[in-house]
Design a protein around this motif. Structure first.
Motif, short mmCIF file in Angstrom:
data_model
loop_
_atom_site.label_atom_id
_atom_site.label_comp_id
_atom_site.label_asym_id
_atom_site.label_seq_id
_atom_site.Cartn_x
_atom_site.Cartn_y
_atom_site.Cartn_z
N CYS A 151 19.50 -50.95 -0.92
CA CYS A 151 19.33 -49.52 -0.62
C CYS A 151 19.73 -48.72 -1.86
CB CYS A 151 20.19 -49.11 0.57
SG CYS A 151 20.07 -47.34 0.96
N GLN A 172 20.26 -45.59 -2.31
CA GLN A 172 21.28 -44.56 -2.11
C GLN A 172 22.70 -45.14 -2.07
OE1 GLN A 172 18.33 -44.53 -0.54
NE2 GLN A 172 17.58 -42.72 -1.65
N ASN A 173 22.82 -46.42 -1.70
CA ASN A 173 24.16 -47.00 -1.54
C ASN A 173 24.55 -47.94 -2.68
OD1 ASN A 173 24.35 -45.70 0.94
ND2 ASN A 173 23.42 -47.43 2.06
N ARG A 194 11.74 -43.99 -6.94
CA ARG A 194 11.88 -45.00 -5.88
C ARG A 194 11.74 -46.39 -6.47
NH1 ARG A 194 6.69 -46.30 -3.35
NH2 ARG A 194 5.02 -45.19 -4.46
#
Length: 481
Positions: free
Chosen positions: A430, A432-433, A455
């Motif tokens: 992920c 974002q993490n 992305r």
């Protein structure tokens, strides 16, 4: 062939050789309009009987003409342009007036025939101007000279378009007759010669020592137009001399003189500033490379693999920025071609990070994308991080691989796809993490500095897809302010 020739082929019955004549005449139409302080329009007979075709038109830079212009390639009934029609039929030079719209002042109109090589009338040139210009001293001579220029263009071979370029408002205009006497000079020419110490030039010969029109004498003697930049007193002057021949005889010479002192001074200042800026970029590049060298020395001294890797990544980040400054130090514009920067970064990262026994193939496909230096620096860091990421994590357990960069342009954005054919993203990845410093740098630069989107996804390897919005002209101006 130009626009006028294309129009002639579509809506007139002119032969190819006659169309070529119209094309040559249209090439000097701008200069003729400026000389005559009038709008000049070329009419020919249209394919439809009793209709006229508008095949070329030029508005002057030397005065303001306040009336509606016709549309190139359109046709009008011959009854709407009686003066033009009479000239096409009779071959006579005709003067008159016309009213363009209710309440507007009548325009002064003079129409002249344009003939082909065998003397057949193929077009009419209409000179239209306002009453104020038409009543000015010497206007008749200017119109006649402009028409002579069109006649000469119709009769001779190809003309040097640069020397027959249109005029600017600052240009002095001098008309010299066949005997070498000055018959006309506008206020701009008078002003320049007053500064040079000559108060009255009309009536003088171009050979007079005080006038110093050697360029005009050269044009008259050789029959060739000439242009030269000279220094006179404290001024820098650009002079053009254009002899006009009718029937093989030199009937007039158009002498154009412009004071470009301030322009050349500003150009020199810009060159100096550009050289200083280039030198600054050169020094920044050298300083960044010095810092990178110091970090390399430190990396050699440390025995901890993690520290070595961190220092090596830092070296590449610094060098990716130095690539941008290296390009800027070699050119006089603050803009960078993204494809060129990408190629250099690919070479740098592979040279500094790749193991000797690893075989890498690189592919770079891209349209030309030019970005301001500020954006280019951010993008260089992004590309560096993503290529480093591919080399470090994309080919675990392999001895060969491919890294590619595709650059594309849409009306709204620039799109950059950095990809490899490696093992792909980890399961459950992920963006974002992630704790990766490199990817955090990439996200921050793309979203905050470039205003774009980013992305990561797996597809026969890993793809990093970047979208950067293209700035509109208004947004560019607002950003500059």
């Amino acid at each position: 062939m130009g626009v006028a020739a294309d129009i002639c082929r579509k809506i007139t019955v002119l032969t190819p050789s006659q169309t070529q004549v119209i094309d040559k005449v249209s090439s000097v139409l701008g200069l003729a309009a400026d000389l005559a302080h009038a709008q000049v329009t070329l009419y020919t007979a249209a394919r439809n009987e009793n209709f006229l075709a508008i095949v070329a038109q030029a508005k002057p830079n030397t005065t303001y003409i306040d009336f509606k212009t016709n549309i190139l390639g359109s046709t009008v009934q011959s009854g709407e342009e009686p003066l033009v029609w009479r000239t096409l039929v009779s071959g006579a030079n005709i003067a008159g007036q016309r009213e363009w719209a209710l309440g507007m002042d009548a325009l002064e109109m003079r129409v002249f025939p344009i003939k082909d090589a065998v003397g057949q009338i193929i077009a009419a040139a209409s000179f239209e101007t306002n009453n104020q210009e038409a009543s000015a001293d010497g206007h008749g001579m200017l119109v006649e000279t402009a028409y002579m220029l069109l006649t000469m263009a119709a009769a001779v071979g190809s003309l040097g378009r640069k020397i027959y370029r249109p005029l600017a408002t600052r240009d002095g205009i001098v008309i010299i007759d066949e005997r070498g006497h000055i018959a006309f000079a506008n206020s701009a020419a008078d002003g320049i010669y007053k500064v040079l110490g000559t108060n009255q030039i009309i009536g003088r010969r171009v050979s007079d020592r005080q006038i110093n029109m050697k360029l005009a004498q050269q044009a008259l003697s050789t029959g060739q137009p000439v242009e030269k930049e000279i220094e006179a007193g404290n001024m820098i002057l650009v002079q053009r001399a254009i002899p006009i021949f009718v029937g093989g005889l030199a009937v007039r010479t158009v002498f154009i003189i412009a004071d470009v002192t301030e322009l050349r001074k500003k150009e020199k200042e810009l060159l100096v500033k550009s050289a200083v800026i280039q030198e600054i970029h050169h020094r920044v590049k050298n300083n960044l490379q010095t810092i990178a060298s110091l970090l390399r020395l430190q990396a050699r001294r440390t025995k901890t693999p993690e520290v070595k890797a961190a220092l090596r990544e830092s070296v590449n980040r610094i060098l990716s920025i130095s690539v941008v400054h290296e390009f800027l130090s070699q050119q006089d514009r603050e803009f960078i071609d993204v494809a060129e920067v990408t190629k250099n970064i690919l070479d740098l990262v592979i040279q500094n990070m790749l193991e000797p026994d690893f075989n890498i193939e690189t592919v770079l496909n891209g349209q030309t994308v030019i970005l301001p230096s500020e954006q280019a620096s951010s993008l260089a860091l992004v590309i560096n991080e993503l290529i480093q990421n591919s080399i470090e994590h994309g080919f675990v357990g392999r001895k060969e691989g491919l890294i590619g960069v595709d650059i594309a342009t849409t009306p709204e954005s620039y799109q950059i796809d950095i990809y490899d054919d490696g093992i792909g993203l980890p399961t459950g990845f992920c963006l974002q993490n992630t704790n990766s410093l490199g990817l955090q740098i990439v996200r921050t630069l793309i979203e905050n500095d470039l205003g774009g989107k980013f992305r990561l996804f797996s597809r026969a390897g890993t793809h990093a897809f970047i979208t950067i919005p293209r700035l509109t002209e208004g947004a560019k101006e607002a950003k500059e302010e």
